[in-house]
Design a protein around this motif. Structure first.
Motif, short mmCIF file in Angstrom:
data_model
loop_
_atom_site.label_atom_id
_atom_site.label_comp_id
_atom_site.label_asym_id
_atom_site.label_seq_id
_atom_site.Cartn_x
_atom_site.Cartn_y
_atom_site.Cartn_z
N VAL A 148 1.04 -1.29 -0.36
CA VAL A 148 0.33 -0.01 -0.39
C VAL A 148 0.53 0.75 -0.11
CG1 VAL A 148 -1.78 1.65 1.04
CG2 VAL A 148 -1.78 -0.98 1.35
N GLY A 149 0.77 2.18 -1.12
CA GLY A 149 1.51 2.61 -1.04
C GLY A 149 0.91 5.02 -1.06
N LEU A 150 1.28 5.69 -0.35
CA LEU A 150 0.86 6.55 0.12
C LEU A 150 1.90 7.16 -1.04
CD1 LEU A 150 0.35 4.73 2.74
CD2 LEU A 150 -0.74 7.02 3.24
N ARG A 151 1.74 8.97 -0.27
CA ARG A 151 2.18 10.01 -1.41
C ARG A 151 2.97 10.38 -0.68
NH1 ARG A 151 -1.30 7.00 -4.73
NH2 ARG A 151 -1.97 8.16 -6.44
N VAL A 152 2.94 10.66 0.73
CA VAL A 152 4.21 11.14 1.59
C VAL A 152 4.46 10.37 2.62
CG1 VAL A 152 4.76 13.49 2.71
CG2 VAL A 152 2.97 13.29 1.65
N GLU A 153 5.17 10.27 3.02
CA GLU A 153 6.29 9.50 4.26
C GLU A 153 5.61 9.62 5.47
OE1 GLU A 153 8.98 9.75 0.34
OE2 GLU A 153 7.54 10.68 1.81
N ASN A 154 5.43 10.62 5.29
CA ASN A 154 5.07 11.10 7.18
C ASN A 154 3.17 10.38 6.63
OD1 ASN A 154 5.64 11.80 9.71
ND2 ASN A 154 3.46 13.26 9.45
N ASN A 155 2.50 10.12 5.89
CA ASN A 155 1.69 10.08 5.84
C ASN A 155 1.01 8.23 5.77
OD1 ASN A 155 0.21 12.66 6.13
ND2 ASN A 155 0.31 12.33 4.00
N ALA A 156 2.33 7.88 5.35
CA ALA A 156 3.00 5.99 4.89
C ALA A 156 3.06 5.92 6.44
CB ALA A 156 3.60 6.39 3.92
N GLY A 157 4.01 6.24 6.89
CA GLY A 157 4.08 6.22 9.03
C GLY A 157 3.17 6.48 10.07
N PHE A 158 1.80 7.34 9.59
CA PHE A 158 1.04 7.16 10.05
C PHE A 158 -0.31 6.19 9.53
CE2 PHE A 158 0.40 12.20 11.15
CZ PHE A 158 1.80 12.00 11.64
N GLY A 169 1.04 14.73 19.46
CA GLY A 169 1.05 15.85 18.80
C GLY A 169 1.02 16.71 17.89
N GLY A 170 1.22 15.75 16.91
CA GLY A 170 1.63 16.83 15.57
C GLY A 170 -0.07 16.08 14.69
N LEU A 171 0.20 16.90 13.78
CA LEU A 171 -1.21 17.62 12.84
C LEU A 171 -0.94 16.35 11.04
CD1 LEU A 171 -2.08 21.33 12.75
CD2 LEU A 171 -3.05 19.35 13.25
N GLY A 172 -2.17 16.01 11.19
CA GLY A 172 -2.53 15.30 10.00
C GLY A 172 -2.28 13.30 10.34
N TYR A 173 -2.61 13.42 11.07
CA TYR A 173 -3.00 12.29 11.85
C TYR A 173 -3.85 11.76 10.93
CZ TYR A 173 -3.43 7.75 14.65
OH TYR A 173 -2.91 6.54 14.69
N ALA A 174 -4.95 11.94 10.71
CA ALA A 174 -6.54 11.25 11.13
C ALA A 174 -6.74 10.82 10.12
CB ALA A 174 -7.78 12.10 11.27
N PHE A 175 -6.51 11.30 8.49
CA PHE A 175 -6.57 11.05 7.42
C PHE A 175 -5.84 9.86 6.85
CE2 PHE A 175 -7.46 10.88 2.48
CZ PHE A 175 -8.57 10.28 2.95
N PRO A 176 -4.28 9.41 7.40
CA PRO A 176 -4.24 8.54 6.51
C PRO A 176 -3.71 7.08 7.51
CG PRO A 176 -2.52 10.24 7.55
CD PRO A 176 -3.82 10.82 7.47
N ALA A 177 -4.39 7.30 9.00
CA ALA A 177 -4.20 6.63 9.71
C ALA A 177 -5.72 5.91 9.78
CB ALA A 177 -4.28 6.64 10.78
N ALA A 178 -6.56 6.18 9.50
CA ALA A 178 -8.02 6.05 9.10
C ALA A 178 -7.68 4.79 7.80
CB ALA A 178 -8.78 6.83 8.57
N LEU A 179 -6.97 5.24 6.05
CA LEU A 179 -6.39 4.70 5.66
C LEU A 179 -5.92 3.11 5.91
CD1 LEU A 179 -5.37 6.70 2.63
CD2 LEU A 179 -7.69 5.83 3.09
N GLY A 180 -5.09 3.14 6.99
CA GLY A 180 -4.40 1.81 7.65
C GLY A 180 -4.99 1.13 7.85
N ALA A 181 -5.48 1.66 8.91
CA ALA A 181 -7.47 0.48 9.61
C ALA A 181 -8.02 -0.11 8.53
CB ALA A 181 -8.10 1.05 10.42
N PHE A 186 -10.82 7.58 13.97
CA PHE A 186 -9.27 8.28 14.18
C PHE A 186 -9.59 9.96 14.10
CE2 PHE A 186 -8.41 4.39 12.26
CZ PHE A 186 -7.36 3.83 12.94
N TRP A 187 -8.97 10.28 15.21
CA TRP A 187 -9.04 12.15 15.28
C TRP A 187 -7.55 13.20 14.97
CZ3 TRP A 187 -14.32 13.36 16.38
CH2 TRP A 187 -15.48 12.56 16.98
N ASP A 188 -7.71 13.59 14.40
CA ASP A 188 -6.65 15.06 14.23
C ASP A 188 -6.66 15.74 15.33
OD1 ASP A 188 -4.99 15.93 12.26
OD2 ASP A 188 -5.40 15.41 10.85
N MET A 189 -5.73 16.56 15.68
CA MET A 189 -5.47 17.68 16.58
C MET A 189 -6.05 19.04 16.46
SD MET A 189 -3.33 15.85 18.47
CE MET A 189 -2.47 17.05 19.97
#
Length: 561
Positions: free
Chosen positions: A68-78, A431-443, A402-405
């Protein structure tokens, strides 16, 4: 001489010996990585290709692992973080060198704070360039592993192909040993690309070490709890991570002890249970109640900033703290510190404690919750509570959220009923921003059979809009609720409260519904009145959806002052 599970060596069959002597041609170091992960039980890999990591991705093509490839490494990590939280299994994350690897750091920090088992495999410049010199390789860092050492649980470096299986297995074991966490493996480009005559990797032993509580400490804790007049329990994320919510409930009922869950422990104890103080850890009434306990059991929490009501929590009774992270034992409060996995220690306590009777416990809990409700009711925050109620109505009980800050996320920490353990997740660990959506994709990758909810503000959403392409490409059942208030809402409130005015919080933003539509993702603008119906419709539709809610929300007033 002691024997443990590591000493049992399986005998190879003649066919396995024959296969080892005649490995298939055309394999590389990248294949050794993929074969080891496969042997350990991995089924899915997240990541993003890069120049030095090409052999990793070429090996993926030849394997049965899902990529599963994401578009930004940070989002892939989430995404990997959420996959690890939802499944309890290790989530492999493939990264390139330098900028690609470094871009994942904020996600790995969240995985570390939340104890999510992520195994990052990063490429590195060729071996001849290593050693802190400046060879001019693209992506080169003087000391790449130094950037990760402060973030991840353990660092594992490879410099030859024969080191790959052991490094991956050691990292896997580290990731799954309590407390779970992210680990990092670094492999140079030439080691990944070189052909290998090594045998195909059979399943290595990477059984996580078990973390048992010392029996003499359990005996003391059981004595304190059984003889307490006003016992209480604080349940943290460790209860969720170790799948111990059933054990927590059994102990609480045996002791008649009220339970508060931290924000990381959401769902660890039933919201409507007569002993449930829910998760109002930032409420002074709840803090006062916990301070009044003569024995307080803290399980799976380090009692950090939020869980301690901003370090104002000062218990007057004895504290017993069960924590898998040894560094968090007594880090914030003196306690009888028990270094153990939450599930294991709770099972020991259930066996060891004598039952208590306390007919007034449920009444005391109801009294505290009534005072909390009255306090919130006096603040004129009906809109925020109505929105949470609408989300709860629409979201199936078993669906993860999944809830963002974001302001609604802060409300959800305290006021949202997570009806099942391990269904509510946020980035409150780091407490970083941008977690919710890429994390939800992982779930959704972990379990595509049920819809997943992501909640962001417009500020946090801009961190993640690229992943609308990922959601569409893999047709993932994620509904993304974007609360659009025209800026960084929480920072707006913080700055106004601290300095009387704001700077840098007001944002130009896209028409999110039109933007989603441009990715081929159905989108709707909603209102507080139509939110429940619009969410329910989105959850009922296959694939991704975006729901945009223009609204200016307010935080509840803090009571730690």
């Amino acid at each position: 001489m002691s024997h443990d599970h590591h000493d049992e060596r399986p005998e190879l069959t003649p066919a396995q010996i024959e296969a080892a002597l005649n490995p298939p041609p055309g394999r590389t170091g990248g294949d050794l990585v993929v074969e080891t992960l496969r042997g350990l039980g991995a089924t899915t890999v997240f990541g993003l290709p890069g120049q030095h990591a090409l052999a990793l991705f070429d090996a993926l093509r030849r394997s049965s692992l899902q990529y599963v490839g994401l578009r930004v490494e940070n989002n892939a990590g989430f995404a990997a973080d959420a996959y690890g939280r939802i499944t309890g299994e290790v989530a492999p994350l493939f990264l390139s060198t330098g900028p690609g690897a470094l871009t994942s750091l904020a996600a790995l920090q969240e995985a570390a704070a939340a104890s999510a088992p992520v195994l990052a495999v990063s490429s590195q410049i060729p071996v001849h360039g290593l050693g802190g010199g400046r060879h001019g390789h693209l992506h080169e860092l003087r000391d790449q592993q130094a950037s990760f050492r402060d973030v991840v649980k353990s660092v594992h470096t490879v410099r030859a192909a024969s080191q790959i299986p052991s490094a991956i297995a050691a990292a896997w074991e580290s990731a799954l040993t309590a407390p779970h966490g992210p680990v990092w493996v670094e492999i140079p480009q030439d080691v990944l690309e070189a052909e290998t005559g090594l045998p195909v990797v059979l399943a290595p032993d990477a059984t996580p070490r078990e973390l048992h509580a010392r029996p003499e400490l359990i005996a003391v804790a059981a004595h304190l709890l059984a003889n307490a007049e006003r016992p209480a329990i604080v349940a943290g994320g460790g209860v969720v991570r170790s799948d111990a919510s059933g054990k927590l409930r059994a102990l609480a009922e045996k002791l008649k002890a009220p339970v508060v869950t931290t924000y990381g422990g959401k769902g660890a104890f039933p919201w409507g249970h007569p002993l449930s103080l829910q998760s109002w850890v930032e409420d002074r009434h709840v803090t006062d109640f916990l301070e009044d306990a003569d024995v307080l059991l803290v399980v799976g929490s380090g009692l950090g900033e939020l869980s301690s009501n901003y370090y104002t929590f000062a218990p007057r009774g004895r504290v017993v703290q069960i924590e898998a992270d040894a560094g968090k034992l007594e880090a914030n409060l003196p306690a009888l510190g028990i270094h153990a996995d939450a599930r294991d220690a709770l099972a020991d306590l259930i066996d060891a404690v004598a039952p208590r009777e306390d007919p007034a416990a449920a009444d005391r809990v109801a009294g505290v919750l009534g005072r909390v409700r009255d306090r919130i009711a006096g603040q004129g925050r009906e809109l925020e509570q109505d929105l949470l109620a609408a989300i709860r109505t629409a979201l199936p009980d078993a669906s993860p959220s999944f809830w963002d800050m974001t302001i609604l996320g802060y409300w959800a920490w305290a006021a949202f009923d997570a009806r099942r353990p391990n269904t509510m997740h946020s980035a409150q660990g780091a407490g970083g921003l941008g977690y919710a959506f890429p994390a939800a994709l992982g779930a959704a990758v972990a379990d595509p059979t049920r819809p997943v909810l992501a909640v962001s503000g417009d500020g946090g959403a801009m961190y993640s809009v690229a992943e609308l392409a990922t959601a569409r490409q893999y047709d993932l059942p994620v509904t993304w609720l974007i609360v659009d208030d025209g800026g960084y809402g929480i920072l707006r409130e913080y700055l106004t409260g601290a300095f009387g005015e704001t700077t840098g919080t007001e944002l130009a933003r896209p028409d999110f519904a039109a933007l989603a539509a441009s990715f081929g993702v159905p989108a709707v603008r909603t209102s507080p009145e139509t939110l429940a119906a619009d969410l329910a419709e989105a959850f009922g539709r296959p694939g991704p959806s975006v729901v945009v809610l223009p609204a200016l929300l307010k935080m509840f007033e803090p009571t730690h002052l």
